[in-house]
Write an enzyme that holds these catalytic residues in place. Structure first.
Site, PDB file in Angstrom:
ATOM      1  N   ARG A  87      -9.264 -15.174   8.227  1.00 22.62           N
ATOM      2  CA  ARG A  87      -8.091 -14.772   7.422  1.00 22.62           C
ATOM      3  C   ARG A  87      -6.892 -14.705   8.370  1.00 22.62           C
ATOM      4  O   ARG A  87      -7.058 -14.356   9.541  1.00 22.62           O
ATOM      5  CB  ARG A  87      -8.309 -13.407   6.743  1.00 22.62           C
ATOM      6  CG  ARG A  87      -9.262 -13.464   5.547  1.00 22.62           C
ATOM      7  CD  ARG A  87      -9.343 -12.125   4.809  1.00 22.62           C
ATOM      8  NE  ARG A  87      -8.180 -11.882   3.981  1.00 22.62           N
ATOM      9  CZ  ARG A  87      -7.949 -10.713   3.357  1.00 22.62           C
ATOM     10  NH1 ARG A  87      -8.805  -9.707   3.495  1.00 22.62           N
ATOM     11  NH2 ARG A  87      -6.886 -10.560   2.591  1.00 22.62           N
ATOM     12  N   GLN A 200      -7.350  -3.609  -5.491  1.00 25.46           N
ATOM     13  CA  GLN A 200      -8.003  -2.734  -4.501  1.00 25.46           C
ATOM     14  C   GLN A 200      -7.703  -1.260  -4.770  1.00 25.46           C
ATOM     15  O   GLN A 200      -8.501  -0.391  -4.422  1.00 25.46           O
ATOM     16  CB  GLN A 200      -7.530  -3.088  -3.072  1.00 25.46           C
ATOM     17  CG  GLN A 200      -8.051  -4.409  -2.547  1.00 25.46           C
ATOM     18  CD  GLN A 200      -7.049  -5.521  -2.758  1.00 25.46           C
ATOM     19  OE1 GLN A 200      -6.322  -5.533  -3.761  1.00 25.46           O
ATOM     20  NE2 GLN A 200      -7.002  -6.487  -1.852  1.00 25.46           N
ATOM     21  N   ASP A 241      -1.472  -4.424   7.761  1.00 26.20           N
ATOM     22  CA  ASP A 241      -2.306  -5.465   8.361  1.00 26.20           C
ATOM     23  C   ASP A 241      -1.727  -5.970   9.678  1.00 26.20           C
ATOM     24  O   ASP A 241      -2.430  -6.572  10.490  1.00 26.20           O
ATOM     25  CB  ASP A 241      -2.471  -6.625   7.381  1.00 26.20           C
ATOM     26  CG  ASP A 241      -3.168  -6.123   6.129  1.00 26.20           C
ATOM     27  OD1 ASP A 241      -2.473  -5.569   5.252  1.00 26.20           O
ATOM     28  OD2 ASP A 241      -4.402  -6.226   6.058  1.00 26.20           O
ATOM     29  N   ASN A 251       1.991  -5.800   4.789  1.00 23.53           N
ATOM     30  CA  ASN A 251       0.942  -5.081   4.048  1.00 23.53           C
ATOM     31  C   ASN A 251       0.778  -5.764   2.689  1.00 23.53           C
ATOM     32  O   ASN A 251       1.485  -6.723   2.356  1.00 23.53           O
ATOM     33  CB  ASN A 251       1.297  -3.598   3.893  1.00 23.53           C
ATOM     34  CG  ASN A 251       0.120  -2.779   3.397  1.00 23.53           C
ATOM     35  OD1 ASN A 251      -0.986  -2.911   3.922  1.00 23.53           O
ATOM     36  ND2 ASN A 251       0.302  -1.970   2.379  1.00 23.53           N
TER      37      ASN A 251
HETATM   38  C1  LIG Z   1      -6.139  -0.673   6.733  1.00 22.40           C
HETATM   39  S1  LIG Z   1      -5.333  -2.018   6.170  1.00 22.40           S
HETATM   40  C2  LIG Z   1      -5.690  -1.968   4.511  1.00 22.40           C
HETATM   41  C3  LIG Z   1      -5.011  -3.055   4.012  1.00 22.40           C
HETATM   42  O1  LIG Z   1      -5.912  -4.102   3.684  1.00 22.40           O
HETATM   43  C4  LIG Z   1      -5.414  -4.691   2.596  1.00 22.40           C
HETATM   44  O2  LIG Z   1      -5.564  -6.044   2.541  1.00 22.40           O
HETATM   45  P1  LIG Z   1      -6.895  -6.750   1.985  1.00 22.40           P
HETATM   46  O3  LIG Z   1      -7.508  -5.901   0.921  1.00 22.40           O
HETATM   47  O4  LIG Z   1      -6.356  -8.058   1.482  1.00 22.40           O
HETATM   48  O5  LIG Z   1      -7.764  -6.919   3.212  1.00 22.40           O
HETATM   49  C5  LIG Z   1      -4.004  -4.205   2.421  1.00 22.40           C
HETATM   50  O6  LIG Z   1      -3.007  -4.862   3.020  1.00 22.40           O
HETATM   51  C6  LIG Z   1      -4.183  -2.799   2.815  1.00 22.40           C
HETATM   52  O7  LIG Z   1      -3.100  -2.017   2.980  1.00 22.40           O
END
Ligand SMILES: CSC[C@H]1O[C@H](OP(=O)(O)O)[C@H](O)[C@@H]1O
Length: 362
Positions: A87, A200, A241, A251
């Site tokens: 990623r 999420q 991120d 983010n």
């Molecule tokens: C601790 S970073 C959590 C962060 O992860 C998310 O991205 P993803 O679900 O696509 O991996 C998102 O940016 C969150 O804030």
């Protein structure tokens, strides 16, 4: 202390076990990863996600590569590059792989390479656990101050996406201060953005907070601005991120709009992160951070619990409609009140970041 019954990942013999985050909150399932390719797939298909957990799985992926290649460093490096590019946006992934390869270079035999990979991967996820505890303590001081100003009335916190223990071992980043506030007996309530398209917030943050008995309310992504205008948000805390050396924050998509609304309504906007999420190589987040583009299907369909009791998808747009799916956005440093880190709260600018993290400059 682990917030959940388990960590988001753990070793069982020579396998890595991860919680399958694509099934939550409807079904608690785990997956066994036995090869570095398993680790790549788990990161790509978001069985695991969240910057810190991606980094930990990547580190254990390098350990699995070391086992597969019987400690042959050249072969491990090839597999590690595949993990590194699973990623593009969360810098913890690249950071963890680079750290693993660096320590492996000084091992003297194939056996030592395997043992070192094992040890270093465990160290990476243990450091996240310690860091998230500290982030929780520093972030909670901010919440405590607001609680005092409000005479002990409930502090309303808005968060976006999931940055809890499913995202960073062991208490998360953005949710860590909330877990700490609960432990200190501070009365809080969390507004949980659903976080389309992958939800999420609805699937993971609501589940985590529910498991920990923290009062929360799920809201549609566009509700935060109105709540701020109504004075119903005391502060925002989000994860990230990647943070540039000038304090720009990448983010989950939608974070920037929350930061703009917070700025317009004088609501403090905090970003919580471990130091492994700083990328000191880049300065301008909009120009220099690669933003992941994911499948249009994530926008065109929604996943949920069907009346049959199965997890399934339903289409939410006409069959012929095209869609675009950027996974992240960039919030400029000027909109960020402070960065909550394991070393303390840092202003979002180059001078403050460099002075709190001089070790990241080399
Ligand atoms: C601790 S970073 C959590 C962060 O992860 C998310 O991205 P993803 O679900 O696509 O991996 C998102 O940016 C969150 O804030």
């Amino acid at each position: 202390m682990s917030e959940g019954k388990y960590r988001a990942l753990w070793l069982e013999g020579e396998s890595l076990i991860v919680i399958d985050q694509t099934k939550l909150p409807f079904s608690y399932e785990t997956k066994r990863l036995t090869t570095s390719t398993d680790a790549v797939h788990a990161i790509k298909d978001m069985t695991v996600r969240g910057a810190g957990v991606i980094g930990s799985v990547a580190a254990f992926g390098v350990y699995l590569a070391a086992l597969e290649c019987q400690g042959n460093l050249e072969k491990i490096e090839i597999l590690a590059q595949r993990i590194r590019s699973a990623r593009p946006t969360a810098v913890n992934l690249m950071w963890a792989v680079d750290r693993m390869l660096k320590v492996l270079e000084s091992a003297n035999s194939p056996q030592e390479i395997i043992a070192t990979a094992h040890q270093e991967a465990i160290a990476i996820s243990d450091e996240d656990a310690l860091g998230s505890q500290k982030i929780g303590e520093f972030g909670c001081d901010v919440i405590a101050k607001i609680a005092e100003q409000k005479g002990g009335k409930t502090v309303n916190i808005l968060t976006h996406c999931n940055a809890g223990w499913l995202a960073i071992v062991d208490r998360g980043s953005a949710l860590a201060p909330m877990y700490e506030a609960r432990d200190r007996g501070i009365d809080i309530h969390v507004w949980v953005d659903e976080t389309r398209p992958r939800n999420q917030g609805a699937n993971l943050t609501a589940w985590e907070l529910g498991q920990s008995q923290i009062p929360h309310t799920l809201i549609a992504d566009n509700t935060g601005g109105l709540l701020m205008q109504y004075g119903k948000v005391d502060l925002c805390i989000v994860g990230t991120d990647r943070v540039t050396r000038s304090g720009d924050v990448a983010n989950k998509i939608g974070t920037y709009l929350k930061a703009l609304a917070a700025y317009d309504n004088q609501v403090p906007f905090y970003v919580a992160l471990p130091s492994s999420t700083f990328d000191m190589q880049v300065s301008d987040g909009v120009k220099e951070i690669e933003i992941e583009t994911r499948s249009a299907d994530e926008v065109l369909y929604m996943q949920g619990l069907l009346a049959s009791g199965d997890i399934g998808q339903v289409r939410v747009a006409p069959i012929e409609t095209p869609a675009l799916n950027y996974g992240f956005d960039v919030t400029p440093a000027r909109l960020v009140t402070g960065l909550i880190t394991e070393r303390g709260i840092c202003a979002a600018n180059e001078a403050a970041i460099s002075s709190m993290f001089p070790d990241l400059l080399s």
